[in-house]
Design a protein around this motif. Structure first.
Motif, PDB file in Angstrom:
ATOM      1  N   ALA A 233       0.837  -1.207   0.000  1.00 46.77           N
ATOM      2  CA  ALA A 233       0.000   0.000   0.000  1.00 46.77           C
ATOM      3  C   ALA A 233       0.869   1.253   0.000  1.00 46.77           C
ATOM      4  O   ALA A 233       0.585   2.229  -0.705  1.00 46.77           O
ATOM      5  N   LEU A 234       1.953   1.247   0.768  1.00 46.24           N
ATOM      6  CA  LEU A 234       2.865   2.387   0.803  1.00 46.24           C
ATOM      7  C   LEU A 234       3.511   2.624  -0.556  1.00 46.24           C
ATOM      8  O   LEU A 234       3.836   3.771  -0.918  1.00 46.24           O
ATOM      9  N   LEU A 235       3.689   1.556  -1.329  1.00 45.39           N
ATOM     10  CA  LEU A 235       4.283   1.674  -2.656  1.00 45.39           C
ATOM     11  C   LEU A 235       3.284   2.163  -3.703  1.00 45.39           C
ATOM     12  O   LEU A 235       3.630   2.305  -4.881  1.00 45.39           O
ATOM     13  N   GLY A 236       2.039   2.405  -3.270  1.00 48.45           N
ATOM     14  CA  GLY A 236       1.038   2.932  -4.187  1.00 48.45           C
ATOM     15  C   GLY A 236       0.428   1.902  -5.110  1.00 48.45           C
ATOM     16  O   GLY A 236      -0.054   2.232  -6.200  1.00 48.45           O
ATOM     17  N   LEU A 237       0.403   0.622  -4.664  1.00 48.71           N
ATOM     18  CA  LEU A 237      -0.062  -0.459  -5.530  1.00 48.71           C
ATOM     19  C   LEU A 237      -1.560  -0.717  -5.428  1.00 48.71           C
ATOM     20  O   LEU A 237      -2.095  -1.520  -6.195  1.00 48.71           O
ATOM     21  N   GLY A 238      -2.238  -0.076  -4.474  1.00 54.91           N
ATOM     22  CA  GLY A 238      -3.676  -0.287  -4.372  1.00 54.91           C
ATOM     23  C   GLY A 238      -4.191  -0.039  -2.977  1.00 54.91           C
ATOM     24  O   GLY A 238      -3.507   0.561  -2.132  1.00 54.91           O
ATOM     25  N   VAL A 239      -5.409  -0.517  -2.726  1.00 59.17           N
ATOM     26  CA  VAL A 239      -6.057  -0.373  -1.433  1.00 59.17           C
ATOM     27  C   VAL A 239      -5.995  -1.709  -0.708  1.00 59.17           C
ATOM     28  O   VAL A 239      -6.067  -2.775  -1.331  1.00 59.17           O
ATOM     29  N   THR A 240      -5.832  -1.660   0.604  1.00 62.15           N
ATOM     30  CA  THR A 240      -5.796  -2.892   1.385  1.00 62.15           C
ATOM     31  C   THR A 240      -6.670  -2.756   2.617  1.00 62.15           C
ATOM     32  O   THR A 240      -6.839  -1.651   3.162  1.00 62.15           O
ATOM     33  N   LEU A 241      -7.228  -3.864   3.052  1.00 63.40           N
ATOM     34  CA  LEU A 241      -8.019  -3.939   4.285  1.00 63.40           C
ATOM     35  C   LEU A 241      -7.134  -4.553   5.351  1.00 63.40           C
ATOM     36  O   LEU A 241      -6.722  -5.717   5.233  1.00 63.40           O
ATOM     37  N   ILE A 242      -6.843  -3.793   6.396  1.00 63.33           N
ATOM     38  CA  ILE A 242      -5.805  -4.179   7.341  1.00 63.33           C
ATOM     39  C   ILE A 242      -6.151  -3.662   8.727  1.00 63.33           C
ATOM     40  O   ILE A 242      -6.911  -2.692   8.873  1.00 63.33           O
ATOM     41  N   ALA A 243      -5.608  -4.302   9.751  1.00 60.64           N
ATOM     42  CA  ALA A 243      -5.870  -3.886  11.132  1.00 60.64           C
ATOM     43  C   ALA A 243      -5.215  -2.541  11.420  1.00 60.64           C
ATOM     44  O   ALA A 243      -4.090  -2.275  10.982  1.00 60.64           O
ATOM     45  N   VAL A 244      -5.909  -1.701  12.172  1.00 56.81           N
ATOM     46  CA  VAL A 244      -5.402  -0.357  12.488  1.00 56.81           C
ATOM     47  C   VAL A 244      -3.995  -0.392  13.089  1.00 56.81           C
ATOM     48  O   VAL A 244      -3.133   0.410  12.679  1.00 56.81           O
ATOM     49  N   PRO A 245      -3.681  -1.281  14.061  1.00 57.66           N
ATOM     50  CA  PRO A 245      -2.334  -1.258  14.643  1.00 57.66           C
ATOM     51  C   PRO A 245      -1.222  -1.452  13.624  1.00 57.66           C
ATOM     52  O   PRO A 245      -0.118  -0.942  13.809  1.00 57.66           O
ATOM     53  N   ASP A 246      -1.518  -2.176  12.536  1.00 63.20           N
ATOM     54  CA  ASP A 246      -0.485  -2.465  11.546  1.00 63.20           C
ATOM     55  C   ASP A 246      -0.152  -1.269  10.671  1.00 63.20           C
ATOM     56  O   ASP A 246       0.878  -1.264   9.993  1.00 63.20           O
ATOM     57  N   VAL A 247      -1.015  -0.251  10.646  1.00 66.80           N
ATOM     58  CA  VAL A 247      -0.773   0.921   9.786  1.00 66.80           C
ATOM     59  C   VAL A 247      -0.843   2.239  10.535  1.00 66.80           C
ATOM     60  O   VAL A 247      -0.722   3.305   9.920  1.00 66.80           O
TER      61      VAL A 247
END
Length: 309
Positions: A233-247
Motif C-alpha cells: 500500500a505504501l508503494l502505491g499499488l492499491g487499497v488494502t483492508l488491514i488492522a489499524v495497529p499495523d498501519v
C-alpha cells in the motif's frame, strides 16, 4: 512431609496426561517430573499412575489422592507466593508468542523500560502468525487476536482489532474516492490469503448506524502477511483492508490515508493470553501488568478503534 515439588509434579502430570506435558508446564525435564512422582509414590506407599509407553493414567488411589490435594495445592502455592512475594524480584525466562507485525511495532519497543525495571527476567520471544498452545509449547503468555480459548487459558483484553481500508495518497490521486465499501470493488486490491484455509480473506464492514456491507477490492495483489500488505500500500499499488495497529504510524504521518472512514470490520479483540493459574509466576504477572499499563497510558485502545473514524 512431602515437598511441594513432588505434589505439583503429580498434579500437573495428571492434568496433562503425561510427564512431558507436566515438564513443559513447570519448566523441568520429564526425567525430573518422573523422579518426583516416583518419590511421592514411594513415600506414600501407593501407586498413583498406570504407566505405559503411550500414556499415563491414574490408578484408583491416584484419583482419590488427586481429588484430596488439588484445591489445597493451589492454596498452598498462593500462600507461599504471598509470604515471599515482597522479597523476591521477578526472574527467569519469559517465553512469549507474538504476531510479527504487531509484536515488532507495539510490544518490542517496551523491552528497554521493562528490562530496566526487571533485570532478572530473560527474554525468549517468538514472532509467528499462528495460535500457539501455551501449555503444551511452554509459553508464559501470548499476545494477538482471534485465539480460541482452550481449557485452562484466559485472556485480558488490550484493545480492539478493527480492520479499515487504506491506500497511499499517490494511489488515490486523480481517482474518485468510494463512498462506501461496495465502491472498493472498483479499486486495485492488496488482499491476504489465509495460511490456514488457503482462501482470500473477506470482510463485512459496518458503520456507526449498524449498517453492514461487504468490502471486496479487486484481487490484484495477493500476499499472506500484514507487513507485506502495508508495504504494498505504501508503494502505491492499491487499497488494502488491514488492522489499524499495523498501519497506525503511517496514518498518523500521512503516508497512508483511510478510505470510507465511517466503515470498519471487527476482527475481535487484541488480548494477552496466559494460563489460568491461581498463582501466576511473578515474571508473567509483571509482564501482563506492564503491557496493560502501557496500552492504558498511550490510549492505544482508543487509537486502534476504527469505529471512531
Amino acid at each position: 512431609m512431602e515437598t511441594l515439588a513432588n505434589l505439583e509434579s503429580f498434579v500437573r502430570s495428571a492434568e496433562q496426561g503425561g510427564f512431558s506435558g507436566a515438564a513443559r508446564r513447570l519448566g523441568l525435564t520429564p526425567a525430573a517430573i518422573s523422579r518426583n512422582v516416583a518419590m511421592l509414590e514411594r513415600n506414600l506407599g501407593i501407586r498413583l499412575f498406570h504407566r505405559s509407553t503411550r500414556k499415563l493414567t491414574l490408578t484408583e488411589d491416584g484419583e482419590r489422592f488427586l481429588t484430596a490435594i488439588r484445591d489445597n495445592l493451589e492454596g498452598l502455592q498462593a500462600a507461599i507466593a504471598e509470604a515471599g512475594g515482597e522479597r523476591r524480584e521477578p526472574a527467569g525466562v519469559l517465553k512469549v508468542s507474538l504476531s510479527p507485525t504487531f509484536g515488532t511495532d507495539h510490544i518490542l519497543p517496551l523491552l528497554p523500560d521493562f528490562l530496566k525495571s526487571y533485570p532478572g527476567i530473560q527474554i525468549d520471544w517468538q514472532f509467528d502468525n499462528r495460535q500457539v498452545d501455551l501449555v503444551a509449547e511452554g509459553f508464559d503468555a501470548a499476545i494477538g487476536g482471534g485465539f480460541e480459548l482452550s481449557p485452562g487459558i484466559v485472556s485480558r483484553v488490550l484493545a480492539p482489532a478493527h480492520i479499515i481500508a487504506v491506500a497511499s495518497p499517490a494511489y488515490v490521486a486523480g481517482r474518485t474516492l468510494p463512498l462506501d465499501p461496495a465502491g472498493l470493488g472498483e479499486l486495485d486490491g492488496i488482499v491476504m490469503r489465509s495460511d490456514r484455509t488457503g482462501r482470500i480473506r473477506q470482510w463485512m464492514m459496518r458503520n456507526a448506524a449498524g449498517e453492514e456491507m461487504a468490502a471486496a477490492p479487486k484481487e490484484t495483489i495477493v500476499v499472506n502477511d500484514p507487513a507485506a500488505m502495508c508495504r504494498a500500500a505504501l508503494l502505491g499499488l492499491g487499497v488494502t483492508l488491514i488492522a489499524v495497529p499495523d498501519v497506525l504510524p503511517h496514518l498518523e504521518s500521512g503516508a497512508l490515508i483511510r478510505l470510507v472512514p465511517k466503515w470498519y470490520a471487527d476482527a475481535g479483540p487484541i488480548s494477552v493470553y496466559y494460563a489460568s493459574r491461581t498463582l501466576l509466576p511473578a515474571k508473567t504477572r509483571v509482564f501482563i501488568d506492564f503491557v496493560a499499563d502501557h496500552f492504558k497510558r498511550q490510549r492505544l485502545a482508543e487509537r486502534f478503534a476504527g469505529s471512531l473514524g
